[in-house]
Each structure stands twice: as structure tokens, then as C-alpha cells.
Design a protein around this motif. Structure first.
Motif, PDB file in Angstrom:
ATOM      1  N   LYS A  36       0.808  -1.228   0.000  1.00  9.99           N
ATOM      2  CA  LYS A  36       0.000   0.000   0.000  1.00  9.99           C
ATOM      3  C   LYS A  36       0.839   1.275   0.000  1.00  9.99           C
ATOM      4  CE  LYS A  36      -1.744   1.286   3.981  1.00  9.99           C
ATOM      5  NZ  LYS A  36      -2.572   1.359   5.203  1.00  9.99           N
ATOM      6  N   TRP A  58       1.844   8.744   4.853  1.00  9.24           N
ATOM      7  CA  TRP A  58       2.566   7.859   5.768  1.00  9.24           C
ATOM      8  C   TRP A  58       3.969   8.326   6.095  1.00  9.24           C
ATOM      9  CZ3 TRP A  58      -0.185   5.430   1.577  1.00  9.24           C
ATOM     10  CH2 TRP A  58      -1.450   4.966   1.964  1.00  9.24           C
ATOM     11  N   PHE A 107      -8.616   2.369   7.102  1.00  9.80           N
ATOM     12  CA  PHE A 107      -8.688   3.805   7.398  1.00  9.80           C
ATOM     13  C   PHE A 107     -10.123   4.227   7.723  1.00  9.80           C
ATOM     14  CE2 PHE A 107      -9.817   7.974   5.768  1.00  9.80           C
ATOM     15  CZ  PHE A 107      -9.085   8.783   6.634  1.00  9.80           C
ATOM     16  N   VAL A 111     -11.201   6.063  11.065  1.00  7.16           N
ATOM     17  CA  VAL A 111     -11.586   7.475  11.105  1.00  7.16           C
ATOM     18  C   VAL A 111     -12.979   7.644  11.732  1.00  7.16           C
ATOM     19  CG1 VAL A 111     -12.645   7.855   8.822  1.00  7.16           C
ATOM     20  CG2 VAL A 111     -11.190   9.602   9.794  1.00  7.16           C
TER      21      VAL A 111
HETATM   22  C1  LIG Z   1      -7.925  11.462  11.099  1.00  7.67           C
HETATM   23  C2  LIG Z   1      -7.087  10.249  10.881  1.00  7.67           C
HETATM   24  C3  LIG Z   1      -6.099  10.299   9.977  1.00  7.67           C
HETATM   25  N1  LIG Z   1      -5.322   9.255   9.796  1.00  7.67           N
HETATM   26  C4  LIG Z   1      -4.274   9.412   8.780  1.00  7.67           C
HETATM   27  C5  LIG Z   1      -2.895   9.068   9.223  1.00  7.67           C
HETATM   28  C6  LIG Z   1      -2.315   8.317   8.097  1.00  7.67           C
HETATM   29  O1  LIG Z   1      -1.590   9.230   7.329  1.00  7.67           O
HETATM   30  C7  LIG Z   1      -3.484   7.841   7.286  1.00  7.67           C
HETATM   31  C8  LIG Z   1      -3.815   6.388   7.457  1.00  7.67           C
HETATM   32  O2  LIG Z   1      -2.797   5.573   7.995  1.00  7.67           O
HETATM   33  P1  LIG Z   1      -2.885   3.955   8.030  1.00  7.67           P
HETATM   34  O3  LIG Z   1      -1.674   3.533   8.783  1.00  7.67           O
HETATM   35  O4  LIG Z   1      -2.899   3.509   6.617  1.00  7.67           O
HETATM   36  O5  LIG Z   1      -4.167   3.588   8.705  1.00  7.67           O
HETATM   37  O6  LIG Z   1      -4.594   8.623   7.647  1.00  7.67           O
HETATM   38  C9  LIG Z   1      -5.546   8.090  10.496  1.00  7.67           C
HETATM   39  O7  LIG Z   1      -4.855   7.081  10.328  1.00  7.67           O
HETATM   40  N2  LIG Z   1      -6.554   8.021  11.388  1.00  7.67           N
HETATM   41  C10 LIG Z   1      -7.323   9.073  11.603  1.00  7.67           C
HETATM   42  O8  LIG Z   1      -8.252   9.006  12.467  1.00  7.67           O
END
Ligand SMILES: Cc1cn([C@H]2C[C@H](O)[C@@H](COP(=O)(O)O)O2)c(=O)[nH]c1=O
Ligand code: ATP
Length: 215
Positions: A36, A58, A107, A111
């Protein structure tokens, strides 16, 4: 053909990718891995554009003030990334089966746990992001995932969602959302339990082989 794993942090998604690719090739399929965070795709322009977005997603330090931009910012940034990646994979169909360690759904589950956006709103915002042809959810107890991981990040402990900073509690909520998404979207669910990564890969390879043969 895109096949994606989903699962909570530490479910074994990244480990499963090369094991599945090897098994698919042994069964006579043309298959390759796509991690990914490393969008190795063609043409070079697509790879450059996606690599720049991956860096924003990331490459930011773990202690960054992620919440200061709001959840919607991250929804649309993830959407831009996965929509482009999906299109690039579809364009390179001659590569046969592409196996990726995660799609946008982990994600999504994360979120919505923040509480400021509802699941339907997030799914609505992601309507234009095409899903993989097959999603395999590696389901594991958060305690088992925790024992596997040498360390966890603040995001994996859910510090955006609560002040508790608790990997097991946070991942339990993420897992419930992933299981409900699996039921709704018809993903295959593979319970990894206490099985080895090789045993899990054997089961996934059999189900993917059946899926490819039926198409
Ligand atoms: C609000 C929010 C944002 N993120 C962000 C941080 C990372 O850059 C990506 C996802 O990361 P993953 O390791 O692929 O899950 O989105 C998040 O992870 N979580 C949140 O609540
Ligand atoms: N079936 C398994 N049994 C025991 N340990 C496993 C199994 N699958 C993976 N592991 C180990 O668990 C750890 C986490 O695995 P991995 O990095 O593949 O998970 P992941 O789902 O990709 O996690 P993340 O989303 O946090 O990147 C690794 O140390 C890996 O070797």
C-alpha cells in the motif's frame, strides 16, 4: 484483478502478501505484490504522483498534529490516493493478479472511531473509490495482534479517538466496524486465531484460487 487484505493493525496483512503471491504462482496464476505505501505502478507519472501522496499520508512523523486538519482532510487525501492507485492497477491488468496488504477500509474503520464523522458520510465521500475485486479480512483478537507487535504507534493506539491510548480497546472498536463492513460488502473473512502465517496463507490461497477459477 486486485485482491486486498484488510484487518486491524497486527492482523498479519503485510506478512500474508508474499505468502499468497507465492502460492498463487505455484497454482499457475500470474501474480505480484503491491504494498500500500509503495505504489509501484505504470506509467512513471502515476507512480510519481502516488508516491508524493503516500509521502503525505505515511511519511509524516508519528507525533504530528494530525487532528489539527480534521478527519475530512484525511478522508479526501486517502480517497485521492486510493482512487488513483485503483485506476493505475486497472490500467495494468496485464500484470494478472495484484495482491495488496490493505485498501482504504482500515482507514474508514479508524476514522469513524474518532466520532466526528459518521460511517455513512465517510462511505458517501468515498463513493468514487473503486473497491478491489476481492477483499479478504484477516480477523484476529486485538490481544493476539498486540502480542505480535513489537511496538505500536499513537495512531494504532487510537489516541486521536480518545485520551486512553489503549491499543486493545481501540482495535476492538476498529475490528467491529471492519466486520460489519465485511458483512455489508460480502468480503471473505478468515479467522487467523492462533494459526501460523503459513496456515493462514494456505486457506487464503485456496479461497482465492476458487474465486479466480469461478470468474
Ligand atoms: C484522522 C485520521 C487520519 N489518519 C491518517 C494518518 C495516516 O496518514 C493515514 C492512514 O494511515 P494507516 O496507517 O494507513 O491507517 O490517515 C488516520 O490514520 N486516522 C485518523 O483518524
Ligand atoms: N498468523 C500469524 N501468527 C503469528 N504471528 C504472525 C502471524 N501473521 C503475522 N504475524 C506477525 O505479526 C506481526 C504483525 O504482522 P504484519 O506486520 O503482517 O501485520 P499487519 O496487519 O500488516 O499490521 P499493520 O497494519 O500494523 O502494518 C509481525 O511480527 C508478523 O511476523
Amino acid at each position: 484483478m486486485l485482491i486486498a487484505f484488510e484487518g486491524i493493525d497486527g492482523a498479519g496483512k503485510t506478512t500474508a502478501v508474499p505468502l499468497l503471491v507465492t502460492r498463487l504462482v505455484e497454482k499457475g496464476h500470474k501474480a505480484r505484490a503491491l504494498l500500500k505505501r509503495s505504489p509501484v505502478v505504470e506509467p512513471a507519472f502515476a507512480e510519481e504522483q502516488l508516491t508524493a501522496l503516500a509521502e503525505r499520508l505515511w511519511g509524516v512523523p508519528h507525533d504530528s498534529r494530525i487532528a489539527s486538519l480534521g478527519s475530512a482532510h484525511w478522508v479526501y487525501l486517502n480517497a485521492a490516493y486510493f482512487a488513483g492507485l485503483r485506476q493505475a492497477v486497472a490500467t495494468g491488468e496485464e500484470h494478472g493478479v495484484v495482491v495488496t496488504d490493505s485498501w482504504i477500509n482500515k482507514f474508514v474503520a479508524r476514522v469513524v472511531t474518532n466520532g466526528d464523522l459518521g460511517l455513512e458520510d465517510v462511505l458517501g465521500a468515498l463513493r468514487l473509490v473503486r473497491q478491489p475485486d476481492l477483499v479478504v479480512l484477516l480477523d484476529v483478537e486485538p490481544r493476539t495482534a498486540s502480542a505480535r507487535k513489537e511496538s505500536t504507534t499513537v495512531l494504532e493506539r487510537g489516541s486521536l479517538a480518545s485520551a486512553e491510548d489503549d491499543f486493545v480497546g481501540y482495535q476492538a472498536v476498529v475490528r467491529t466496524t471492519l466486520l460489519s463492513l465485511a458483512e455489508r460488502a460480502g468480503w471473505r473473512v478468515v479467522a487467523t486465531g492462533e494459526r501460523t502465517a503459513e496456515e493462514v496463507a494456505d486457506e487464503v490461497a485456496a479461497l482465492v484460487d476458487g474465486f479466480l477459477t469461478d470468474r
